[in-house]
Write a protein that holds these residues in place. Structure first.
Motif, PDB file in Angstrom:
ATOM      1  N   LYS A 104     -13.556   6.555  -6.620  1.00 46.41           N
ATOM      2  CA  LYS A 104     -13.694   5.453  -7.560  1.00 46.41           C
ATOM      3  C   LYS A 104     -12.564   4.461  -7.353  1.00 46.41           C
ATOM      4  O   LYS A 104     -11.414   4.850  -7.159  1.00 46.41           O
ATOM      5  CB  LYS A 104     -13.671   5.989  -8.997  1.00 46.41           C
ATOM      6  CG  LYS A 104     -14.036   4.969 -10.062  1.00 46.41           C
ATOM      7  CD  LYS A 104     -14.114   5.661 -11.432  1.00 46.41           C
ATOM      8  CE  LYS A 104     -14.570   4.699 -12.513  1.00 46.41           C
ATOM      9  NZ  LYS A 104     -14.699   5.397 -13.820  1.00 46.41           N
ATOM     10  N   ILE A 105     -12.902   3.162  -7.394  1.00 45.91           N
ATOM     11  CA  ILE A 105     -11.897   2.105  -7.246  1.00 45.91           C
ATOM     12  C   ILE A 105     -11.689   1.446  -8.602  1.00 45.91           C
ATOM     13  O   ILE A 105     -12.636   0.923  -9.196  1.00 45.91           O
ATOM     14  CB  ILE A 105     -12.341   1.044  -6.225  1.00 45.91           C
ATOM     15  CG1 ILE A 105     -12.783   1.690  -4.909  1.00 45.91           C
ATOM     16  CG2 ILE A 105     -11.221   0.043  -5.972  1.00 45.91           C
ATOM     17  CD1 ILE A 105     -13.387   0.717  -3.925  1.00 45.91           C
ATOM     18  N   GLU A 157     -17.605   2.346  -6.718  1.00 47.83           N
ATOM     19  CA  GLU A 157     -17.484   3.755  -6.345  1.00 47.83           C
ATOM     20  C   GLU A 157     -18.244   3.977  -5.046  1.00 47.83           C
ATOM     21  O   GLU A 157     -19.279   3.352  -4.813  1.00 47.83           O
ATOM     22  CB  GLU A 157     -18.060   4.615  -7.477  1.00 47.83           C
ATOM     23  CG  GLU A 157     -17.868   6.104  -7.311  1.00 47.83           C
ATOM     24  CD  GLU A 157     -18.369   6.869  -8.542  1.00 47.83           C
ATOM     25  OE1 GLU A 157     -19.102   7.866  -8.349  1.00 47.83           O
ATOM     26  OE2 GLU A 157     -18.026   6.465  -9.676  1.00 47.83           O
ATOM     27  N   ARG A 159      -3.650  10.046  -4.780  1.00 50.63           N
ATOM     28  CA  ARG A 159      -4.361   8.795  -5.019  1.00 50.63           C
ATOM     29  C   ARG A 159      -3.747   7.691  -4.163  1.00 50.63           C
ATOM     30  O   ARG A 159      -2.532   7.633  -4.002  1.00 50.63           O
ATOM     31  CB  ARG A 159      -4.298   8.405  -6.506  1.00 50.63           C
ATOM     32  CG  ARG A 159      -5.040   9.380  -7.417  1.00 50.63           C
ATOM     33  CD  ARG A 159      -4.980   8.977  -8.880  1.00 50.63           C
ATOM     34  NE  ARG A 159      -5.757   9.896  -9.703  1.00 50.63           N
ATOM     35  CZ  ARG A 159      -5.893   9.797 -11.025  1.00 50.63           C
ATOM     36  NH1 ARG A 159      -5.285   8.785 -11.667  1.00 50.63           N
ATOM     37  NH2 ARG A 159      -6.625  10.661 -11.690  1.00 50.63           N
ATOM     38  N   ILE A 191      -4.713  -1.991  -7.312  1.00 52.84           N
ATOM     39  CA  ILE A 191      -5.999  -1.357  -7.013  1.00 52.84           C
ATOM     40  C   ILE A 191      -5.725   0.117  -6.697  1.00 52.84           C
ATOM     41  O   ILE A 191      -4.865   0.435  -5.867  1.00 52.84           O
ATOM     42  CB  ILE A 191      -6.701  -2.025  -5.820  1.00 52.84           C
ATOM     43  CG1 ILE A 191      -7.027  -3.494  -6.145  1.00 52.84           C
ATOM     44  CG2 ILE A 191      -7.960  -1.254  -5.437  1.00 52.84           C
ATOM     45  CD1 ILE A 191      -8.044  -3.678  -7.256  1.00 52.84           C
ATOM     46  N   ARG A 192      -6.443   1.009  -7.364  1.00 55.43           N
ATOM     47  CA  ARG A 192      -6.218   2.449  -7.160  1.00 55.43           C
ATOM     48  C   ARG A 192      -7.510   3.149  -6.747  1.00 55.43           C
ATOM     49  O   ARG A 192      -8.555   2.942  -7.355  1.00 55.43           O
ATOM     50  CB  ARG A 192      -5.673   3.078  -8.455  1.00 55.43           C
ATOM     51  CG  ARG A 192      -5.307   4.554  -8.318  1.00 55.43           C
ATOM     52  CD  ARG A 192      -4.563   5.050  -9.549  1.00 55.43           C
ATOM     53  NE  ARG A 192      -5.393   5.082 -10.742  1.00 55.43           N
ATOM     54  CZ  ARG A 192      -5.050   4.533 -11.913  1.00 55.43           C
ATOM     55  NH1 ARG A 192      -3.906   3.893 -12.042  1.00 55.43           N
ATOM     56  NH2 ARG A 192      -5.864   4.620 -12.957  1.00 55.43           N
ATOM     57  N   LEU A 193      -7.423   3.969  -5.705  1.00 56.24           N
ATOM     58  CA  LEU A 193      -8.539   4.781  -5.236  1.00 56.24           C
ATOM     59  C   LEU A 193      -8.287   6.215  -5.690  1.00 56.24           C
ATOM     60  O   LEU A 193      -7.254   6.801  -5.377  1.00 56.24           O
ATOM     61  CB  LEU A 193      -8.665   4.726  -3.712  1.00 56.24           C
ATOM     62  CG  LEU A 193      -9.398   3.524  -3.093  1.00 56.24           C
ATOM     63  CD1 LEU A 193      -8.691   2.224  -3.439  1.00 56.24           C
ATOM     64  CD2 LEU A 193      -9.506   3.694  -1.575  1.00 56.24           C
ATOM     65  N   THR A 237       0.831  -1.204   0.000  1.00 58.09           N
ATOM     66  CA  THR A 237       0.000   0.000   0.000  1.00 58.09           C
ATOM     67  C   THR A 237       0.868   1.257   0.000  1.00 58.09           C
ATOM     68  O   THR A 237       1.842   1.354   0.738  1.00 58.09           O
ATOM     69  CB  THR A 237      -0.925   0.006   1.227  1.00 58.09           C
ATOM     70  OG1 THR A 237      -1.678  -1.224   1.255  1.00 58.09           O
ATOM     71  CG2 THR A 237      -1.888   1.174   1.176  1.00 58.09           C
ATOM     72  N   THR A 253     -13.030  -1.635 -13.593  1.00 57.47           N
ATOM     73  CA  THR A 253     -13.579  -0.764 -12.557  1.00 57.47           C
ATOM     74  C   THR A 253     -14.255  -1.618 -11.491  1.00 57.47           C
ATOM     75  O   THR A 253     -15.092  -2.468 -11.806  1.00 57.47           O
ATOM     76  CB  THR A 253     -14.598   0.227 -13.146  1.00 57.47           C
ATOM     77  OG1 THR A 253     -13.939   1.066 -14.104  1.00 57.47           O
ATOM     78  CG2 THR A 253     -15.198   1.096 -12.060  1.00 57.47           C
TER      79      THR A 253
END
Length: 207
Positions: free
Chosen positions: A88-89, A113, A47, A146-148, A16, A110
């Protein structure tokens, strides 16, 4: 009679980190290793990301889980709360390393969200990623990222009305291998035969 299917759960901790983009230039911060910050500081967007090593994993149902660590950003003077925004993930092809380029790595799927209005300190969020996970395995990816990120996306260097951030941590991937422990047909037959023999033997003893 069909035998119940055993499921073996595997939990993988995510690598992370956070990456910020200021005026279109990527900026990394080692102090955020282990924390995923999502938010906007005047001209800078942060992000939060997590990458999962897929080595040795097998197909199955999969989900990601993470917790709310802090209801503000590292720079509390410029990232106050309440911070109301959609997050959004998305998924991307990772490499098990924290790279600045991951800020805008191409999206391969995707996830979901959510809005920050419902967040509270320590809240746990879980999202299903079975389709994305199994596709990643089928495509022989070594790592799933995985990006937020804020939704809608903030243009690089833009002045946003969003002033604030949220920090997440404890990212983990849980995989349930639904094929683990399924009895072979011959084994099922042997078990039934054994059960029949034991039953007849007990009846013989009673008689």
């Amino acid at each position: 009679m069909a035998m119940p299917v055993a499921q073996a759960a595997t939990i993988v901790n995510g690598l992370t980190f956070s990456v910020a983009n200021s005026w279109g230039q990527g900026v990394g911060s080692n102090s955020l290793l282990g924390k995923a910050e999502v938010g906007h500081y005047s001209f800078t967007e942060a992000r939060g990301l997590a990458e999962y090593n897929l080595a040795g994993l097998t197909p199955g149902s999969a989900s990601i889980t993470f917790n709310v660590f802090k209801l503000s950003g590292l720079m509390t003077s410029t990232t106050f709360f309440p911070f109301i925004s959609n997050i959004k993930i998305v998924a991307y092809s990772g490499n098990n390393q924290a790279d600045i380029a991951d800020f805008q790595a191409p999206i391969i799927g995707t996830v979901d969200e959510f809005n920050t209005v419902s967040l509270f300190l320590g809240k746990t969020l879980t999202f299903d990623i079975s389709s994305i996970y199994n596709t990643a395995l089928a495509n022989n990816l070594s790592s799933l990222g995985i990006r937020l990120q804020l939704e809608p996306i903030q243009p690089p260097g833009s002045i946003s009305f969003i002033k604030g951030a949220v920090i997440f941590d404890d990212f983990r991937l849980t995989v349930d291998n639904q094929t683990a422990g399924v009895p072979e047909p011959m084994m099922v037959g042997a078990l039934l035969l054994f059960s029949f023999v034991v039953t007849r033997w007990n009846q013989h003893r009673v008689n």
